[in-house]
Design a protein around this motif. Structure first.
Motif, PDB file in Angstrom:
ATOM      1  N   ASN A  91       0.876  -1.159   0.000  1.00 23.40           N
ATOM      2  CA  ASN A  91       0.000   0.000   0.000  1.00 23.40           C
ATOM      3  C   ASN A  91       0.919   1.216   0.000  1.00 23.40           C
ATOM      4  O   ASN A  91       1.947   1.195   0.681  1.00 23.40           O
ATOM      5  N   PRO A  92       0.600   2.268  -0.770  1.00 20.78           N
ATOM      6  CA  PRO A  92       1.506   3.420  -0.841  1.00 20.78           C
ATOM      7  C   PRO A  92       1.825   4.038   0.511  1.00 20.78           C
ATOM      8  O   PRO A  92       2.904   4.599   0.705  1.00 20.78           O
ATOM      9  N   LEU A  93       0.875   3.951   1.460  1.00 19.74           N
ATOM     10  CA  LEU A  93       1.090   4.517   2.792  1.00 19.74           C
ATOM     11  C   LEU A  93       1.460   3.414   3.774  1.00 19.74           C
ATOM     12  O   LEU A  93       0.738   3.142   4.740  1.00 19.74           O
ATOM     13  N   SER A  94       2.568   2.751   3.516  1.00 17.04           N
ATOM     14  CA  SER A  94       2.972   1.643   4.383  1.00 17.04           C
ATOM     15  C   SER A  94       4.474   1.426   4.295  1.00 17.04           C
ATOM     16  O   SER A  94       5.167   2.068   3.500  1.00 17.04           O
ATOM     17  N   ARG A  95       4.973   0.495   5.112  1.00 18.05           N
ATOM     18  CA  ARG A  95       6.379   0.094   5.029  1.00 18.05           C
ATOM     19  C   ARG A  95       6.693  -0.621   3.722  1.00 18.05           C
ATOM     20  O   ARG A  95       7.845  -0.968   3.468  1.00 18.05           O
ATOM     21  N   GLY A  96       5.669  -0.840   2.921  1.00 14.71           N
ATOM     22  CA  GLY A  96       5.901  -1.430   1.609  1.00 14.71           C
ATOM     23  C   GLY A  96       6.862  -0.605   0.771  1.00 14.71           C
ATOM     24  O   GLY A  96       7.508  -1.127  -0.138  1.00 14.71           O
ATOM     25  N   GLY A  97       6.982   0.682   1.093  1.00 11.61           N
ATOM     26  CA  GLY A  97       7.919   1.525   0.365  1.00 11.61           C
ATOM     27  C   GLY A  97       9.354   1.037   0.489  1.00 11.61           C
ATOM     28  O   GLY A  97      10.171   1.228  -0.425  1.00 11.61           O
ATOM     29  N   ILE A  98       9.675   0.418   1.621  1.00  8.61           N
ATOM     30  CA  ILE A  98      11.026  -0.121   1.812  1.00  8.61           C
ATOM     31  C   ILE A  98      11.284  -1.239   0.808  1.00  8.61           C
ATOM     32  O   ILE A  98      12.314  -1.269   0.123  1.00  8.61           O
ATOM     33  N   VAL A  99      10.338  -2.158   0.722  1.00 11.96           N
ATOM     34  CA  VAL A  99      10.489  -3.301  -0.190  1.00 11.96           C
ATOM     35  C   VAL A  99      10.431  -2.833  -1.640  1.00 11.96           C
ATOM     36  O   VAL A  99      11.154  -3.354  -2.506  1.00 11.96           O
ATOM     37  N   HIS A 100       9.597  -1.849  -1.921  1.00 11.95           N
ATOM     38  CA  HIS A 100       9.517  -1.306  -3.279  1.00 11.95           C
ATOM     39  C   HIS A 100      10.878  -0.767  -3.708  1.00 11.95           C
ATOM     40  O   HIS A 100      11.345  -1.031  -4.828  1.00 11.95           O
ATOM     41  N   TRP A 101      11.521  -0.021  -2.834  1.00 11.23           N
ATOM     42  CA  TRP A 101      12.860   0.499  -3.133  1.00 11.23           C
ATOM     43  C   TRP A 101      13.831  -0.649  -3.387  1.00 11.23           C
ATOM     44  O   TRP A 101      14.605  -0.641  -4.345  1.00 11.23           O
ATOM     45  N   MET A 102      13.749  -1.681  -2.550  1.00 11.10           N
ATOM     46  CA  MET A 102      14.626  -2.839  -2.706  1.00 11.10           C
ATOM     47  C   MET A 102      14.403  -3.507  -4.067  1.00 11.10           C
ATOM     48  O   MET A 102      15.362  -3.859  -4.775  1.00 11.10           O
ATOM     49  N   LEU A 103      13.159  -3.687  -4.443  1.00 14.67           N
ATOM     50  CA  LEU A 103      12.846  -4.326  -5.723  1.00 14.67           C
ATOM     51  C   LEU A 103      13.375  -3.507  -6.893  1.00 14.67           C
ATOM     52  O   LEU A 103      13.905  -4.061  -7.869  1.00 14.67           O
ATOM     53  N   GLU A 104      13.253  -2.204  -6.813  1.00 11.43           N
ATOM     54  CA  GLU A 104      13.744  -1.355  -7.886  1.00 11.43           C
ATOM     55  C   GLU A 104      15.267  -1.386  -7.971  1.00 11.43           C
ATOM     56  O   GLU A 104      15.842  -1.320  -9.056  1.00 11.43           O
ATOM     57  N   GLU A 105      15.935  -1.499  -6.838  1.00 13.55           N
ATOM     58  CA  GLU A 105      17.397  -1.623  -6.841  1.00 13.55           C
ATOM     59  C   GLU A 105      17.828  -2.935  -7.496  1.00 13.55           C
ATOM     60  O   GLU A 105      18.857  -3.001  -8.173  1.00 13.55           O
ATOM     61  N   LEU A 106      17.042  -3.986  -7.311  1.00 14.64           N
ATOM     62  CA  LEU A 106      17.377  -5.289  -7.894  1.00 14.64           C
ATOM     63  C   LEU A 106      17.262  -5.264  -9.418  1.00 14.64           C
ATOM     64  O   LEU A 106      18.009  -5.959 -10.114  1.00 14.64           O
ATOM     65  N   GLY A 107      16.292  -4.504  -9.927  1.00 17.13           N
ATOM     66  CA  GLY A 107      16.092  -4.472 -11.372  1.00 17.13           C
ATOM     67  C   GLY A 107      15.474  -5.738 -11.922  1.00 17.13           C
ATOM     68  O   GLY A 107      15.679  -6.066 -13.095  1.00 17.13           O
ATOM     69  N   VAL A 108      14.707  -6.462 -11.094  1.00 17.47           N
ATOM     70  CA  VAL A 108      14.063  -7.696 -11.546  1.00 17.47           C
ATOM     71  C   VAL A 108      12.599  -7.427 -11.876  1.00 17.47           C
ATOM     72  O   VAL A 108      12.030  -6.407 -11.495  1.00 17.47           O
ATOM     73  N   SER A 109      11.995  -8.374 -12.574  1.00 17.10           N
ATOM     74  CA  SER A 109      10.592  -8.257 -12.939  1.00 17.10           C
ATOM     75  C   SER A 109       9.711  -8.672 -11.759  1.00 17.10           C
ATOM     76  O   SER A 109       9.966  -9.705 -11.124  1.00 17.10           O
ATOM     77  N   TYR A 110       8.688  -7.883 -11.475  1.00  9.41           N
ATOM     78  CA  TYR A 110       7.758  -8.225 -10.401  1.00  9.41           C
ATOM     79  C   TYR A 110       6.395  -7.618 -10.701  1.00  9.41           C
ATOM     80  O   TYR A 110       6.276  -6.681 -11.488  1.00  9.41           O
ATOM     81  N   ARG A 111       5.379  -8.167 -10.066  1.00  4.68           N
ATOM     82  CA  ARG A 111       4.014  -7.664 -10.231  1.00  4.68           C
ATOM     83  C   ARG A 111       3.549  -7.061  -8.921  1.00  4.68           C
ATOM     84  O   ARG A 111       3.717  -7.667  -7.852  1.00  4.68           O
ATOM     85  N   THR A 112       2.987  -5.865  -8.975  1.00  2.00           N
ATOM     86  CA  THR A 112       2.549  -5.162  -7.772  1.00  2.00           C
ATOM     87  C   THR A 112       1.051  -5.336  -7.571  1.00  2.00           C
ATOM     88  O   THR A 112       0.262  -5.145  -8.500  1.00  2.00           O
ATOM     89  N   VAL A 113       0.669  -5.690  -6.350  1.00  2.00           N
ATOM     90  CA  VAL A 113      -0.739  -5.772  -5.962  1.00  2.00           C
ATOM     91  C   VAL A 113      -0.950  -4.790  -4.821  1.00  2.00           C
ATOM     92  O   VAL A 113      -0.376  -4.953  -3.740  1.00  2.00           O
TER      93      VAL A 113
END
Length: 284
Positions: free
Chosen positions: A88-110
């Motif tokens: 959720n945009p207003l959550s600690r999910g932002g931490i994992v989102h940053w991590m995923l973007e640093e990895l540069g891998v393919s992922y699907r967001t729900v």
């Protein structure tokens, strides 16, 4: 160079070298990085080839080792496991989102909503806590932002977001310091709870000022918190410091501001910021 060729070259180099050879020298002779050397040694050990690493001396291979040709064969290609990110945009999910973007891998967001889809039977089957973030990677489900960051760094090693195993002391220490004492101490303060000295003894976080002092010492004069390279620990610690100073839950100490200044403009984090702004724009 294929993995098969690298492993063959590694065995050949070890067999022809008299006595142990240090990791940096061996990697240089093979024309590979230390990280790749560690992975190739692990691959040999996985198929029964005992490569001995004596601390302070280096690697050595028994002269009577016989490796069946099939053991070095390239593995059959497999369909990559789907990576699903629940947030959720207003959550600690932002931490994992940053991590995923640093990895540069393919992922699907729900994107899940508080109180509704986050508490749905389907999502509770994945995370009984009914909270985000969480990821599903193939059949594996991981919750808790720090655990997700550590998992992703390990399963996508080519991104280089975790130090070599032998150099992970600071990496583990500060990643989980932020997930444990820092989060707990800040959470208590946010609720207006100020434990007495006697109560602090019973808490893993102790005193909030002691926690902040410890973290100040960890980042003071350092660009990254766990060595000379950016890692998942920086994603986690940096996220907390950035958000904490922005919302006033963490004081703007000079060492915090200097450390955060070296992280906040990373392109991967900028992409996460854009996602949040876009997701929240209808609410403006």
């Amino acid at each position: 160079m294929s993995r098969t060729t690298r492993l063959q070259d590694l065995i050949r180099e070890l067999r022809h070298h008299t006595g142990p050879i240090g990791g940096p020298e061996l990697a240089e002779r093979l024309g590979i990085t230390l990280r790749t050397l560690y992975q190739d040694v692990a691959a040999l050990r996985a198929v029964g080839v005992e490569v001995v690493n004596t601390p302070g001396q280096g690697y050595v291979l028994s002269p009577d080792v016989v490796l069946p040709p099939a053991a070095l064969a390239e593995p059959a290609p497999r369909e990559p496991a789907e990576l699903i990110f629940f947030t959720n945009p207003l959550s600690r999910g932002g931490i994992v989102h940053w991590m995923l973007e640093e990895l540069g891998v393919s992922y699907r967001t729900v994107v899940l909503e508080y109180g509704t889809t986050m508490k749905s039977p389907d999502y509770l089957a994945l995370n009984p806590m009914g909270k985000v973030p969480a990821i599903r990677h193939g059949d594996a489900v991981i919750t808790e932002a720090a655990a997700i960051c550590a998992y992703l760094a390990d399963v996508f090693p080519t991104a280089g977001l975790a130090p070599p195993t032998a150099d992970r002391a600071d990496y583990y220490r500060w990643l989980f310091f932020a997930a444990g004492p820092l989060e707990a101490a800040l959470g208590l303060g946010l609720l207006g709870v100020h434990p007495t000295p006697e109560q602090q003894v019973q808490l893993g976080c102790g005193d909030v000022w002691a926690v902040l002092d410890a973290l100040s010492g960890a980042v003071a004069g350092r660009r990254y918190i766990a060595g000379d390279r950016f890692s998942a620990a920086d994603v986690y610690v940096g996220s907390h410091l950035g958000w904490g100073m922005h919302f006033g839950t963490i004081p703007r100490r000079p060492e915090f501001e200097a450390y955060w200044a070296g992280l906040r403009d990373r392109p991967a984090r900028a992409r996460c910021e854009a996602f949040v702004e876009q997701a929240l724009s209808p609410l403006a």
